[in-house]
Structures are given as C-alpha cells and as structure tokens.
Enzyme design. Structure first.
Site, mmCIF file in Angstrom:
data_model
loop_
_atom_site.group_PDB
_atom_site.id
_atom_site.type_symbol
_atom_site.label_atom_id
_atom_site.label_comp_id
_atom_site.label_asym_id
_atom_site.label_seq_id
_atom_site.Cartn_x
_atom_site.Cartn_y
_atom_site.Cartn_z
ATOM 1 N N ALA A 43 45.082 37.586 40.536
ATOM 2 C CA ALA A 43 45.381 37.473 39.106
ATOM 3 C C ALA A 43 44.688 38.583 38.325
ATOM 4 O O ALA A 43 45.270 39.168 37.412
ATOM 5 C CB ALA A 43 44.958 36.105 38.587
ATOM 6 N N GLU A 44 43.430 38.890 38.691
ATOM 7 C CA GLU A 44 42.705 39.943 37.981
ATOM 8 C C GLU A 44 41.785 40.699 38.934
ATOM 9 O O GLU A 44 41.232 40.119 39.869
ATOM 10 C CB GLU A 44 41.823 39.364 36.852
ATOM 11 C CG GLU A 44 42.553 38.526 35.848
ATOM 12 C CD GLU A 44 43.349 39.319 34.831
ATOM 13 O OE1 GLU A 44 43.196 40.564 34.792
ATOM 14 O OE2 GLU A 44 44.108 38.686 34.085
ATOM 15 N N THR A 45 41.641 41.972 38.651
ATOM 16 C CA THR A 45 40.584 42.791 39.242
ATOM 17 C C THR A 45 39.759 43.354 38.094
ATOM 18 O O THR A 45 40.307 43.946 37.163
ATOM 19 C CB THR A 45 41.154 43.930 40.091
ATOM 20 O OG1 THR A 45 41.891 43.381 41.196
ATOM 21 C CG2 THR A 45 40.040 44.819 40.634
#
Length: 260
Positions: A43-45
């Site tokens: 979903a996120e880095t």
C-alpha cells in the site's frame, strides 16, 4: 539500499498494514522512488532523509506519491526507534506536502501527531453513492477523501463495493464508518484511484474519522478497529486542530534492494 517491511497498527506479523521503509542518506529521484514502490507492491513505501534534527519523509503507493500516510509514518518511526540507532522518544518528521508530523514512543506504543481534516457535508445523490452497493446515512468530503457513515458495524464488514466505479471518483479514497460493537467506531478504506482497492489500516483516514466521531459521540478519546481482512487496532484522540493516532508495530523483513 536498505529496506524494512513493517506491519503497522498490530502486535503480530501477518496482520495490520504492511509498509516498506527505505532510509536514505540523500534524496533519490521521484521516478526511482515510484519504481521501488511499484516493485514493492505494498500500500505504501516510505522514504526518509535526515535533515539536521528533522527527518524529511515522503510516501508512495505502487502508482502515485501521496500527501499523507499514517501507517508508513508509524513504520518509519518504528525503524528509527528499533533499528537505526535513534535514542530519543520523539521523532520530528517533515513532509513537503503535509508539514510537521511527530511520533512519540511510550514503551512499545507509538503515537502519531497529525493535522486534523476538515469536513464538508455532501448530498447523498446516486452519483455520489453509486459503487458502494449499500446506501449510507450521511456523506462528507474531506481534503482528499469521501467519508460515508452507516448505521451498523455489520454494514461496514459486509460492504462489497464496485472498485471500477469507485476508481472514477475525484478523490484519493473512500472511508466508510459506523459505530463499533467492541470499539467506539469501525471503518474500512478503499482507494482504487491510488492503486489500492482496499487499504488494510489507514492512519491518515483517522484524521477525518476522529473529528467526525468526536462530534457524534461528544468525547475526545476513542478505540477504533479497521475491518479489513488483516484488521488494525488504533487508539485515537482529538487535540483541538491535531489528532493523536496510536498503535503498535512488528518487523517482518530487513533486507537490501539493488536498483542498478
């Protein structure tokens, strides 16, 4: 390049929301950060760079850079506190898109201090609600997301949205919420516009949820559960024009990536 994968807003691996964290000595190009985030396919880095006494931070989904991300900020703080030799109990992050953000550590509990969202009522037209397949009771627009309020937790749990339709809405994502059975409120978050059909646990969505439920329930401290398959557990507090979002985290992976 060093990489960590942290499960945020949980006390055990394989639950909560996984985020990749890449500490940097200096900024690399946005194009390379986007490629790394796409390769990670989480979903996120989060990427951060130390700048004097602050840490500049940026967040990428597999397809876009976003203005604010709670769980990846929690994950970045967890990395600093536990693996990158940060010895204080307060981290000052700075986002070019969202300003000053802090994370404090008390035991194993990490607390995000984020700016509060602002809400405007939305008329419940078929154009607004088409794609949810269940009609909400109320609708609002925040800075980047729509918020839809339902009567019961079971409606949130059983919601089966049409992601193709939701992907065409002009917002970052869609928050759905109701009062909880064992918590003050529950929620889910859908963001096909940002490359994620359903985000497991969304810290930034609680900058919208907390002021809404503070007004509804007439109190300032809450327990919250995000009802994704992985589930996430958050302690929340309204602090005037800021919110405090607290949770635990677990490390799943430490490794290296090769970009050349």
């Amino acid at each position: 390049m060093k990489i960590y994968q942290i499960d945020a807003f949980t006390n055990e691996v394989f639950s909560g929301n996984p985020a990749a964290v890449c500490p940097l000595d200096k900024w690399i190009s946005a194009d390379l950060m986007q490629k790394i985030a796409a390769e990670n396919n989480l979903a996120e880095t989060a990427f951060y760079v130390k700048n004097n006494e602050q840490y500049e931070i940026r967040w990428f989904t597999p397809t876009v850079e976003v203005d604010l991300c709670g769980h990846a900020t929690l994950a970045a703080a967890f990395v600093l506190f536990n693996y990158e030799n940060y010895t204080d109990n307060l981290i000052n992050f700075f986002s070019p898109r969202s300003g000053d953000l802090t994370v404090t550590k008390e035991g194993n509990l990490l607390s995000l201090n984020f700016p509060v969202d602002t809400l405007e009522p939305l008329q419940l037209t078929s154009q607004i609600t088409d794609g949810l397949n269940t009609k909400p009771q109320k609708a609002f627009k925040g800075k980047t997301d729509y918020l839809f309020v339902f009567d019961h937790e079971d409606e949130i749990l059983n919601l089966e949205p049409d992601f193709e339709k939701l992907s065409k809405w002009p917002v970052r994502g869609i928050i759905v919420t109701a009062q909880g059975k064992t918590s003050d409120f529950v929620s889910r978050f859908f963001a096909p516009q940002s490359g994620i059909n359903e985000d497991p646990v969304t810290g930034s969505a609680h900058t919208t949820l907390i002021p809404f439920w503070a007004k509804e329930l007439k109190k300032t401290k809450f327990s919250a559960i995000q009802l994704s398959k992985r589930k996430g557990y958050l302690d929340c507090e309204l602090l005037e024009n800021r919110v405090c979002i607290s949770g635990l985290a677990k490390c799943y992976l430490i490794g290296e990536i090769f970009v050349k």
